[in-house]
Design an enzyme around this catalytic site. Structure first.
Site, PDB file in Angstrom:
ATOM      1  CD  GLU A 257      -3.072 -11.004 -27.294  1.00  0.00           C
ATOM      2  OE1 GLU A 257      -3.261  -9.681 -27.130  1.00  0.00           O
ATOM      3  OE2 GLU A 257      -3.950 -11.865 -27.049  1.00  0.00           O
ATOM      4  CB  CYS A 291      -6.802  -8.780 -25.028  1.00  0.00           C
ATOM      5  SG  CYS A 291      -6.590 -10.015 -26.147  1.00  0.00           S
TER       6      CYS A 291
HETATM    7  P1  NAD Z   1      -0.691  -7.559 -14.163  1.00  0.00           P
HETATM    8  O1  NAD Z   1      -0.044  -6.399 -15.015  1.00  0.00           O
HETATM    9  O2  NAD Z   1      -0.085  -7.720 -12.796  1.00  0.00           O
HETATM   10  O3  NAD Z   1      -0.228  -9.065 -14.851  1.00  0.00           O
HETATM   11  C1  NAD Z   1      -0.742  -9.370 -16.248  1.00  0.00           C
HETATM   12  C2  NAD Z   1      -0.231 -10.981 -16.357  1.00  0.00           C
HETATM   13  O4  NAD Z   1       1.251 -10.832 -16.271  1.00  0.00           O
HETATM   14  C3  NAD Z   1      -0.737 -11.666 -15.259  1.00  0.00           C
HETATM   15  O5  NAD Z   1      -0.913 -12.890 -16.019  1.00  0.00           O
HETATM   16  C4  NAD Z   1       0.467 -11.984 -14.579  1.00  0.00           C
HETATM   17  O6  NAD Z   1       0.489 -13.300 -14.126  1.00  0.00           O
HETATM   18  C5  NAD Z   1       1.677 -11.773 -15.501  1.00  0.00           C
HETATM   19  N1  NAD Z   1       2.911 -11.286 -14.918  1.00  0.00           N
HETATM   20  C6  NAD Z   1       2.907 -10.370 -13.893  1.00  0.00           C
HETATM   21  N2  NAD Z   1       4.139  -9.841 -13.638  1.00  0.00           N
HETATM   22  C7  NAD Z   1       4.903 -10.914 -14.397  1.00  0.00           C
HETATM   23  C8  NAD Z   1       6.334 -11.085 -14.545  1.00  0.00           C
HETATM   24  N3  NAD Z   1       7.354 -10.233 -13.821  1.00  0.00           N
HETATM   25  N4  NAD Z   1       6.755 -11.975 -15.303  1.00  0.00           N
HETATM   26  C9  NAD Z   1       5.838 -12.791 -16.100  1.00  0.00           C
HETATM   27  N5  NAD Z   1       4.579 -12.670 -15.938  1.00  0.00           N
HETATM   28  C10 NAD Z   1       4.228 -11.630 -15.034  1.00  0.00           C
HETATM   29  O7  NAD Z   1      -2.175  -7.445 -14.316  1.00  0.00           O
HETATM   30  P2  NAD Z   1      -3.339  -8.303 -13.796  1.00  0.00           P
HETATM   31  O8  NAD Z   1      -4.146  -7.470 -12.731  1.00  0.00           O
HETATM   32  O9  NAD Z   1      -2.988  -9.816 -13.844  1.00  0.00           O
HETATM   33  O10 NAD Z   1      -4.085  -8.098 -15.187  1.00  0.00           O
HETATM   34  C11 NAD Z   1      -4.932  -6.933 -15.447  1.00  0.00           C
HETATM   35  C12 NAD Z   1      -4.382  -6.310 -16.929  1.00  0.00           C
HETATM   36  O11 NAD Z   1      -3.591  -7.263 -17.497  1.00  0.00           O
HETATM   37  C13 NAD Z   1      -5.592  -6.112 -17.451  1.00  0.00           C
HETATM   38  O12 NAD Z   1      -6.287  -4.516 -17.387  1.00  0.00           O
HETATM   39  C14 NAD Z   1      -5.181  -6.275 -18.892  1.00  0.00           C
HETATM   40  O13 NAD Z   1      -5.016  -5.209 -19.481  1.00  0.00           O
HETATM   41  C15 NAD Z   1      -3.976  -7.116 -18.772  1.00  0.00           C
HETATM   42  N6  NAD Z   1      -4.365  -8.466 -19.232  1.00  0.00           N
HETATM   43  C16 NAD Z   1      -4.243  -8.497 -20.595  1.00  0.00           C
HETATM   44  C17 NAD Z   1      -4.471  -9.874 -21.213  1.00  0.00           C
HETATM   45  C18 NAD Z   1      -4.574 -10.321 -22.651  1.00  0.00           C
HETATM   46  O14 NAD Z   1      -5.435 -11.082 -22.985  1.00  0.00           O
HETATM   47  N7  NAD Z   1      -3.842  -9.634 -23.609  1.00  0.00           N
HETATM   48  C19 NAD Z   1      -4.842 -10.951 -20.309  1.00  0.00           C
HETATM   49  C20 NAD Z   1      -4.443 -10.737 -18.666  1.00  0.00           C
HETATM   50  C21 NAD Z   1      -4.621  -9.465 -18.488  1.00  0.00           C
END
Ligand code: NAD
Length: 483
Positions: A257, A291
């Site tokens: 998701e 999202c």
């Molecule tokens: P990010 O890409 O660093 O991380 C996104 C999520 O993934 C975070 O919850 C983080 O804890 C987790 N994550 C990161 N690296 C991981 C790994 N190697 N293994 C497992 N989990 C990992 O980005 P961010 O700064 O935390 O969030 C920004 C972007 O993420 C937003 O622009 C949005 O697009 C997206 N996002 C989407 C949702 C959603 O509901 N679909 C939720 C949170 C963030």
């Protein structure tokens, strides 16, 4: 005035591994930061490789026992966990505000919807029927039965720390799977409360384990294991692609998701007051960090000025402040990364000739507050129209032709949600048929409920959460052929 919800202390957070609860004092910790003032409110223990091995060792046997428990008895525990969440909802919501920044009302609503989801799953898991296929042979039996998929690795983010985790753990447990969850280290308190609700509802040790720590280390460790049969993740496309690649090595099932960049199409014949009401309400909810949130606004040129004027008036009513303050309708962004992203979007739009008709600035210098922001005269090549916003910025563009706006809406690599406003039934059908998204709404900002499937197309991911599909994602079909 601050909300009177009892002491606003942040809980102590433990790792939950194989029936043991490991306190922060026994491990290295990372800070949990309050987005409203930047202060450290708590500490989250970091799982070691040995903890992850212990979790993997526990999850297989826990699964073997749990899958033998009848759907009737699983249902009772799942429903009880929902009731516990409701009893503790104010405490959990307070914790969520302290670590995420959203308003108390938003946090409370999220806890309640998470409990509603458990009620739905408690009902639905008792109805995972199979089917009988007529055999080609006399007295033969050909049966299709549903079985739990096996131990699950679940990764949930910080923006909706209760609901995103519950959409994974809830169906996994209801289906008869065990689950090791790694929730966001930025919002661990809410995740820990969800673990406690299941524990206190009587879920056997090891069925739901909860870890925090180094994301890369944890995901690589868990996904390399053949014990884990399914990966489920909510978050960014970048991380989703990485995790899917890891899961492919051992051919795990995957639910992804990921992000959205929802188009909002307001047609010539739309009810503008309704469109403004629905879309302004959704745009600034949870400070835009959803999202499914409206993200790219396309307004018919004949109604553009009217829409902008009314939308700005609505956005001006947003009261930005600490989420625990009763007056607040929009809290801070959840972290500094989102604040910087908003500043970058605005700078890019300004440099390309966009007009910042409302907001555009950080508020104060404590915490991560940002003004509700409206940008007009935007082109499709502005960064704000090309990248998921995940924040309180509404870029508003014009359109004149329906085919052309459908093409522009579909030009994104993402396809999670889309919102359309029209009073014409045929236009509604054309839009809902032709827009590439997992969910298209007509004249509403309503998105998903526990009983409806939610998921995206294109790079927004695959699979569904919620609805019967959300439970089936944790089940596999077995064919039994008997002569
Ligand atoms: P990010 O890409 O660093 O991380 C996104 C999520 O993934 C975070 O919850 C983080 O804890 C987790 N994550 C990161 N690296 C991981 C790994 N190697 N293994 C497992 N989990 C990992 O980005 P961010 O700064 O935390 O969030 C920004 C972007 O993420 C937003 O622009 C949005 O697009 C997206 N996002 C989407 C949702 C959603 O509901 N679909 C939720 C949170 C963030």
């Amino acid at each position: 005035m601050m909300k009177n919800v009892g002491p606003t202390t942040y809980p102590e957070i433990f790792l939950a591994v194989g029936g043991r609860e490991i306190p922060p004092s026994d491990r290295e910790v990372s800070d949990v930061v309050n987005p409203a003032d930047g202060a450290v409110v708590g500490f989250v223990p970091q799982a070691t490789d040995a903890d992850l091995d212990a979790a993997l060792a526990a999850t297989g046997p826990a699964y073997e026992e749990w899958k033998q428990v009848s759907a009737f008895d699983r249902s009772t525990i799942v429903r009880r966990a929902g009731a516990i969440l409701r009893e503790r909802s104010e405490r959990i919501a307070t914790t969520m505000v302290l670590e995420n920044g959203k308003t108390f009302r938003e946090a409370l609503g999220e806890v309640m919807v998470s409990a509603d989801l458990l009620d739905w799953l408690a009902d639905e898991c008792r109805r995972s029927y199979g089917r009988v296929i007529p055999s080609r042979f006399p007295h033969g039996r050909v049966l299709v039965v549903q079985e739990p998929v096996g131990p699950v690795a679940a990764f949930s983010p910080w923006n909706a720390p209760a609901l995103t985790l519950m959409r994974k753990v809830g169906p996994a447990v209801a289906a008869g799977c065990s689950v090791i969850a790694k929730a966001s280290e930025e919002t661990p308190g809410t995740a820990y409360e969800i673990y406690l609700a299941f524990r206190d509802a009587g879920l056997p040790d090891g069925v739901f384990q909860l870890v925090f720590g180094n994301s890369t280390q944890i995901s690589e460790h868990l996904l390399a294991s053949k014990v884990i049969r399914k990966l489920t993740f909510t978050g960014s496309v970048r991380v989703g692609v990485h995790l899917t690649q890891l899961a492919a090595q051992t051919m795990k099932r995957v639910t992804m998701e990921l992000g959205g960049h929802a188009p909002v199409i307001v047609c010539e014949d739309a009810d503008i007051d309704l469109a403004v009401q629905e879309m302004a309400g959704f745009k600034f909810r949870q400070t835009g960090q959803i999202c499914a949130a409206p993200s790219r606004f396309f307004i018919h040129e004949s109604r553009y000025d009217e829409f902008v004027e009314k939308f700005v008036a609505k956005a001006q009513q947003v009261v930005v402040g600490n989420g625990l303050d009763d007056e607040t309708t929009m809290g801070p962004l959840a972290n500094e990364r989102r604040l910087q992203a908003m500043l970058d979007f605005v700078a890019d739009a300004k440099s390309r000739g966009g007009k910042i008709v409302l907001g555009g600035n950080q508020i104060g210098d404590k915490g991560f507050f940002f003004e509700p922001t409206v940008i007009t005269d935007v082109d499709d090549d502005f960064e704000v129209m090309r990248s998921e916003i995940f924040g309180p910025i509404a870029p508003i563009a014009r359109f004149s032709d329906l085919d052309d706006v459908i093409r522009r809406a579909n030009s994104s690599d993402l396809g999670l949600t889309a919102f359309t406003f029209t009073e014409n039934e045929r236009t509604a059908r054309i839009l809902s048929d032709r827009i590439e998204a997992g969910l298209v709404t007509v004249n509403t900002g309503g998105t998903s409920l526990p009983e409806t499937p939610f998921g995206g197309v294109k790079q927004s991911g695959y699979g569904h959460e919620g609805g019967a599909e959300g439970l089936e994602a944790y089940m596999t079909k077995k064919l039994i052929n008997q002569l």
